[in-house]
Design an enzyme around this catalytic site. Structure first.
Site, short mmCIF file in Angstrom:
data_model
loop_
_atom_site.label_atom_id
_atom_site.label_comp_id
_atom_site.label_asym_id
_atom_site.label_seq_id
_atom_site.Cartn_x
_atom_site.Cartn_y
_atom_site.Cartn_z
N GLN A 120 5.68 -72.60 88.89
CA GLN A 120 5.01 -73.50 89.83
C GLN A 120 3.56 -73.74 89.41
O GLN A 120 2.81 -72.79 89.18
CB GLN A 120 5.05 -72.86 91.23
CG GLN A 120 4.40 -73.71 92.29
CD GLN A 120 4.15 -72.96 93.61
OE1 GLN A 120 3.62 -73.54 94.55
NE2 GLN A 120 4.52 -71.72 93.71
N CYS A 180 0.38 -76.80 99.51
CA CYS A 180 -0.40 -75.63 99.93
C CYS A 180 -1.49 -76.05 100.92
O CYS A 180 -2.29 -76.95 100.63
CB CYS A 180 -1.02 -74.96 98.71
SG CYS A 180 -1.91 -73.47 99.18
N LYS A 209 7.25 -79.87 95.38
CA LYS A 209 7.42 -79.46 96.77
C LYS A 209 6.31 -80.10 97.58
O LYS A 209 5.13 -80.04 97.20
CB LYS A 209 7.34 -77.94 96.88
CG LYS A 209 7.41 -77.43 98.31
CD LYS A 209 8.09 -76.09 98.36
CE LYS A 209 8.02 -75.45 99.72
NZ LYS A 209 6.75 -74.74 99.91
N GLU A 219 11.58 -72.69 108.58
CA GLU A 219 12.15 -72.07 109.79
C GLU A 219 13.64 -71.75 109.70
O GLU A 219 14.36 -71.92 110.68
CB GLU A 219 11.89 -72.96 111.02
CG GLU A 219 10.43 -73.16 111.35
CD GLU A 219 9.67 -71.88 111.72
OE1 GLU A 219 10.28 -70.97 112.32
OE2 GLU A 219 8.49 -71.79 111.36
N GLY A 253 11.79 -69.29 102.71
CA GLY A 253 10.58 -68.54 102.38
C GLY A 253 10.55 -67.24 103.17
O GLY A 253 11.13 -66.22 102.78
N ARG A 254 9.89 -67.29 104.33
CA ARG A 254 9.65 -66.06 105.10
C ARG A 254 10.93 -65.39 105.57
O ARG A 254 10.97 -64.16 105.72
CB ARG A 254 8.74 -66.40 106.30
CG ARG A 254 7.34 -66.84 105.89
CD ARG A 254 6.62 -67.53 107.00
NE ARG A 254 7.40 -68.70 107.44
CZ ARG A 254 7.22 -69.33 108.57
NH1 ARG A 254 6.27 -68.93 109.40
NH2 ARG A 254 7.97 -70.37 108.88
C1 LIG Z 1 2.29 -66.07 102.42
C2 LIG Z 1 2.84 -67.40 102.02
C3 LIG Z 1 2.66 -67.86 100.73
C4 LIG Z 1 3.18 -69.10 100.33
N1 LIG Z 1 2.99 -69.53 99.04
C5 LIG Z 1 3.51 -70.72 98.65
C6 LIG Z 1 3.37 -71.18 97.31
O1 LIG Z 1 2.78 -70.53 96.45
N2 LIG Z 1 3.92 -72.39 97.00
C7 LIG Z 1 4.60 -73.15 97.91
O2 LIG Z 1 5.08 -74.23 97.56
N3 LIG Z 1 4.75 -72.74 99.17
C8 LIG Z 1 4.22 -71.55 99.55
N4 LIG Z 1 4.39 -71.13 100.85
C9 LIG Z 1 5.15 -71.97 101.78
C10 LIG Z 1 6.61 -71.57 101.77
O3 LIG Z 1 7.16 -71.78 100.48
C11 LIG Z 1 7.43 -72.36 102.77
O4 LIG Z 1 7.30 -73.73 102.47
C12 LIG Z 1 6.98 -72.15 104.21
O5 LIG Z 1 6.73 -70.78 104.47
C13 LIG Z 1 8.05 -72.66 105.19
O6 LIG Z 1 9.30 -72.09 104.90
P1 LIG Z 1 9.86 -70.80 105.69
O7 LIG Z 1 9.85 -71.15 107.15
O8 LIG Z 1 11.24 -70.59 105.11
O9 LIG Z 1 8.92 -69.67 105.39
C14 LIG Z 1 3.88 -69.90 101.26
C15 LIG Z 1 4.06 -69.43 102.57
C16 LIG Z 1 3.55 -68.21 102.96
C17 LIG Z 1 3.77 -67.73 104.38
#
Ligand SMILES: Cc1cc2nc3c(=O)[nH]c(=O)nc-3n(C[C@H](O)[C@H](O)[C@H](O)COP(=O)(O)O)c2cc1C
Length: 312
Positions: free
Chosen positions: A61, A91, A132, A194, A216-217
């Site tokens: 990335q 971001c 993204k 989510e 992600g989370r």
């Molecule tokens: C601690 C943290 C770090 C993240 N770092 C990145 C990143 O480096 N690149 C990116 O595209 N998204 C990053 N995200 C966003 C996640 O990839 C994702 O888009 C976002 O958390 C929503 O998805 P989720 O609900 O499945 O977590 C980050 C999110 C969190 C909470």
């Protein structure tokens, strides 16, 4: 995920299974061509054909706002063996946006086009270039235009996080908006935001119209969520405490092997224990026990004791 999903975490999670693809933390690109060691640091998997030890491909990335250096660095990542290049247009961090990267680029579709096409032209055709994006910066008014600009520039896939930068991480994620983007462009759209359960996964696919999703989370809190989804396991049982403690022990040992500082080691374990704790009471109990510990050896003893107790 910056600060959370490094190669150690990717290894742990992909060993559990169900994950088709991982993405590195972002490599920040400003003006210059970065030395190979920077790419190897972000993506040690480049030494293994760009795959985790269990064989899952890892996409590199990149984050930055200048087409030329982004292209040069993408070409370098490709030379070093990256299976694909992903561009970060999402971001929300203030420092990143102040330095002209991430979600701030969503204010100007022409810039998304310039960065993506520069990268596409610099990277061999057999290596996919993906991006993204969020739905926008302050609002969704440019969402469709942004996605189209990325498509027109030659990207082969877009992951859409269903929120604007201003939304931050506030629920809900607007899967219906991802659907609008999915209908507006021809390349594959991956829905994100989510997904915490197999039911969320199904609703997200239905509402977004996307076949593929990114988590992600949810995977940090429930490390076996992708596996459950793959196996369509509805009668979900949380991972047993012994597996949770094993995962934390593995994180500790792998991080210690890399001679990380005491502070880093302690923070790392506390971070994951607290996040796992939101889905697993045993991990929360452990977190409460170790949260003030400053010595890695005592944290390790607590981990071993918790694991032994869980086995009884
Ligand atoms: C601690 C943290 C770090 C993240 N770092 C990145 C990143 O480096 N690149 C990116 O595209 N998204 C990053 N995200 C966003 C996640 O990839 C994702 O888009 C976002 O958390 C929503 O998805 P989720 O609900 O499945 O977590 C980050 C999110 C969190 C909470």
């Amino acid at each position: 995920m910056e600060g959370v999903v490094d190669h150690i975490m990717r290894d742990l999670l992909t060993r559990i299974g169900g994950i088709d693809l991982c993405v590195t933390e972002f490599v920040r690109v400003s003006n210059e061509l970065l030395p190979p060691k920077v790419f190897y640091r972000h993506c040690p998997e480049l030494h293994n054909n760009g795959k985790t030890p269990s064989g899952t491909p890892v996409v590199v990335q990149l984050l930055g706002g200048k087409p030329e250096p982004m292209a040069e660095n993408a070409a370098r990542a490709a030379e070093l063996g990256a299976p694909a290049i992903d561009i970060n247009f999402g971001c929300p961090a203030k420092t990143v946006n102040r330095h002209d990267g991430g979600a701030s680029l969503l204010k100007n579709p022409a810039r998304l086009f310039d960065i993506t096409s520069a990268i596409r032209n610099a990277v061999p055709l057999h290596i996919p270039v993906t991006a993204k994006m969020r739905l926008g910066y302050n609002d969704t008014s440019l969402a469709l235009e942004n996605a189209k600009a990325i498509e027109d520039a030659g990207a082969s896939e877009i992951t859409v996080h269903g929120r604007t930068k201003t939304d931050g991480y506030k629920p809900p994620a607007h899967w219906d908006w991802i659907n609008k983007i999915n209908k507006h462009i021809d390349i594959n759209v991956i829905a994100n935001g989510e997904i915490w359960t197999i039911e969320d996964y199904q609703r997200c696919r239905q509402e977004s119209g996307c076949a593929d999703i990114m988590i992600g989370r949810g995977l940090i809190r429930y490390p076996d969520l992708a596996l459950q989804i793959k196996q369509q396991r509805h009668n979900r049982q949380p991972l047993p405490p012994v597996n949770i403690f094993d995962a934390l022990i593995n994180l500790f040992l792998a991080s210690r092997q890399e001679s990380k500082s005491n502070r880093y080691l302690c923070d790392r374990i506390k971070q994951w224990a607290s996040l796992l704790g939101l889905g697993h009471p045993a991990a929360m109990q452990l977190f409460q026990t170790i949260k003030r510990e400053k010595c890695p050896d005592s944290i390790y003893s607590h981990l071993l004791a918790a694991r032994n107790n869980a086995q009884i």
